[in-house]
Scaffold this motif. Structure first.
Motif, short mmCIF file in Angstrom:
data_model
loop_
_atom_site.label_atom_id
_atom_site.label_comp_id
_atom_site.label_asym_id
_atom_site.label_seq_id
_atom_site.Cartn_x
_atom_site.Cartn_y
_atom_site.Cartn_z
N ASN A 206 0.89 -1.26 -0.19
CA ASN A 206 0.02 0.00 0.27
C ASN A 206 0.75 1.16 -0.05
O ASN A 206 0.39 2.16 -0.23
CB ASN A 206 -1.17 -0.04 1.10
CG ASN A 206 -2.17 -0.98 1.05
OD1 ASN A 206 -2.53 -1.24 0.03
ND2 ASN A 206 -2.57 -1.44 2.05
N ALA A 216 -7.13 1.56 -10.39
CA ALA A 216 -8.20 1.82 -9.28
C ALA A 216 -7.64 1.60 -7.89
O ALA A 216 -8.07 2.17 -6.91
CB ALA A 216 -9.49 1.00 -9.73
N ARG A 217 -6.60 0.76 -8.02
CA ARG A 217 -5.80 0.03 -6.84
C ARG A 217 -5.09 1.51 -6.30
O ARG A 217 -4.93 1.81 -5.24
CB ARG A 217 -5.25 -1.05 -7.37
CG ARG A 217 -4.51 -1.77 -6.04
CD ARG A 217 -3.81 -3.06 -6.63
NE ARG A 217 -2.75 -3.47 -5.81
CZ ARG A 217 -2.80 -3.77 -4.46
NH1 ARG A 217 -3.83 -3.99 -4.04
NH2 ARG A 217 -1.53 -4.07 -4.00
N LYS A 220 -7.05 4.09 -4.86
CA LYS A 220 -7.37 3.85 -3.69
C LYS A 220 -6.21 4.06 -2.63
O LYS A 220 -6.14 4.47 -1.32
CB LYS A 220 -7.80 2.31 -3.59
CG LYS A 220 -9.15 1.85 -2.94
CD LYS A 220 -9.19 0.47 -2.72
CE LYS A 220 -10.58 0.39 -2.51
NZ LYS A 220 -11.01 -1.21 -2.76
N LYS A 221 -4.77 3.65 -2.98
CA LYS A 221 -3.89 3.74 -2.12
C LYS A 221 -3.40 5.30 -1.90
O LYS A 221 -3.13 5.67 -0.90
CB LYS A 221 -2.52 3.34 -2.81
CG LYS A 221 -2.65 1.78 -3.00
CD LYS A 221 -1.10 1.32 -3.55
CE LYS A 221 -1.07 -0.09 -4.14
NZ LYS A 221 0.12 -0.45 -4.72
N LYS A 223 -5.71 7.55 -1.78
CA LYS A 223 -6.66 8.23 -0.90
C LYS A 223 -6.56 7.61 0.53
O LYS A 223 -6.94 8.45 1.48
CB LYS A 223 -8.23 7.83 -1.50
CG LYS A 223 -8.47 8.68 -2.68
CD LYS A 223 -9.73 8.01 -3.21
CE LYS A 223 -10.22 8.63 -4.65
NZ LYS A 223 -11.13 8.11 -5.57
N SER A 224 -5.82 6.69 0.51
CA SER A 224 -5.64 6.18 2.10
C SER A 224 -3.98 6.29 2.44
O SER A 224 -3.47 6.05 3.44
CB SER A 224 -6.08 4.75 2.23
OG SER A 224 -5.30 3.90 1.26
N LYS A 275 -7.91 13.18 -3.84
CA LYS A 275 -8.78 12.90 -4.85
C LYS A 275 -8.26 13.11 -6.40
O LYS A 275 -8.40 12.43 -7.32
CB LYS A 275 -10.18 13.40 -4.55
CG LYS A 275 -11.32 13.04 -5.46
CD LYS A 275 -12.78 13.29 -4.99
CE LYS A 275 -13.53 13.75 -6.05
NZ LYS A 275 -13.27 15.10 -7.02
#
Ligand code: ADP
Ligand code: NA
Length: 330
Positions: A206, A216-217, A220-221, A223-224, A275
């Protein structure tokens, strides 16, 4: 060719490059195709220093070449080759190992870090002499400049010392190269551990943005990604390393300055920045992935590129090695 000579390399130690490799190194390689006589290699000899799987290595070497082409290297405008195709690298490495002090090699921070993780029984002598092979890579091409990330600064210093030492002891043979490190993007950090560098070998899944993973992965990473508990978007490497890293990546991918971004995000939250960066990253990697796939579907073309590259590389490296051997009394 009166342009400066440059050389740089990348290890085929993972299926995908990460954003740090691109922003810290490969992006400059692409730019330097125009301004320099550029030699770029996939350093597969370096990739066996910590244990490896032969099938994976062969596959990753081709993946690396395909990614370099997809990112903008043009074999008509640079020399692109695989290190193991050019035997002079291993030959000169032996010579240089004989003028390197044992203690001098032992001071290399990357070796200390990597061997500490492995333990002395599993650490290879090859991991210890890795920077000497890297010096050979560079000196064989009489490189004036070496475009790399910050993590390579100490190895470049060793390369310079070895070139000077050889020249002094045996007669003028090697150009003493300068490190070319672009400060802004020299150290892209891990998304989960924002003070450590993003790394193929050391980052957690991550923490790393792989160019070839599902976009998309990556989104996500991003965003976190770990950020501090504050709210304000400021550039402050000391106190806000996570946000500063996101700003660095964003600025580099959009060709904007950090100041412009700070103005734009004034009064807005971390979520907005993450984002937007996720979107920018996804837009960047999609065509890179598409082009990488296209190159991988044409193994004959890759073979041809690498055969031409190895010939061009050997035309230079063989001359340098012969000259070094002459000076050494061989
Ligand atoms: P890695 O350390 O990920 O295995 P390599 O050793 O193959 O990568 O290095 C390839 C190039 O990428 C080198 O020039 C190195 O300095 C650069 N590089 C690697 N990680 C980063 C990073 N996190 N930020 C900037 N540049 C990097
Ligand atoms: Na590295």
């Amino acid at each position: 060719d009166h342009r400066p000579r440059v050389l740089s390399g990348i290890q085929p130690t993972a299926d995908s490059f990460h954003l740090g490799n691109y922003l810290g190194a490969v992006r400059n390689w692409v730019a330097m195709q125009e301004t320099a006589d550029a030699f770029y290699c996939v350093v597969d000899l370096h990739a066996i220093t910590m244990g490896h799987d032969p099938v994976a290595l062969r596959n990753r070497t081709r993946l690396s070449v395909a990614q370099l082409l997809a990112l903008g290297l043009d074999p008509e405008r640079c020399t692109l080759f695989v290190q193991s195709h050019v035997p002079e690298h291993a030959q000169l490495a032996w010579v240089l190992s004989c003028i390197t002090g044992f203690g001098e090699a032992g001071r290399m921070v990357q070796f200390k870090d990597k061997s500490a993780k492995q333990g002395s029984d599993t650490t290879s002598v090859g991991l210890f002499t890795y920077p000497i092979l890297q010096a050979a890579d560079i000196l064989l091409y009489q490189a004036d400049a070496v475009p790399v990330g910050e993590d390579q600064r100490q190895h470049l210093e060793l390369t310079r010392d070895l070139a000077q030492r050889f020249n002094t002891r045996f007669g003028q043979t090697f150009t003493v190269p300068a490190a070319y490190i672009v400060r802004d993007t020299a150290k892209i950090t891990d998304l989960q551990e924002p003070t450590s560098k993003m790394s193929k070998s050391a980052s957690s899944p991550n923490g790393i943005l792989e160019l070839l993973e599902e976009p998309a992965r990556s989104a996500k990473k991003i965003k976190s990604a770990v950020t501090d508990t504050g709210r304000e978007i400021l550039y402050d490497e000391e106190n806000k390393p996570g946000i500063s890293n996101l700003l660095t990546m964003y600025a580099a991918l959009t060709q904007r300055t950090i100041d412009e971004l700070l103005e734009e995000y004034d009064g807005r939250g971390y979520g907005d920045l993450k984002k937007d960066l996720a979107e920018v990253f996804v837009e960047f990697v999609k065509p890179v992935q598409e082009r990488t796939r296209t190159y991988l579907e044409d193994p004959g073309y890759l073979d041809k590129v690498l055969a031409v590259g190895a010939d061009k590389a050997r035309a230079v490296s063989a001359v340098t090695l012969a000259n070094a051997y002459q000076h050494l009394g061989f």
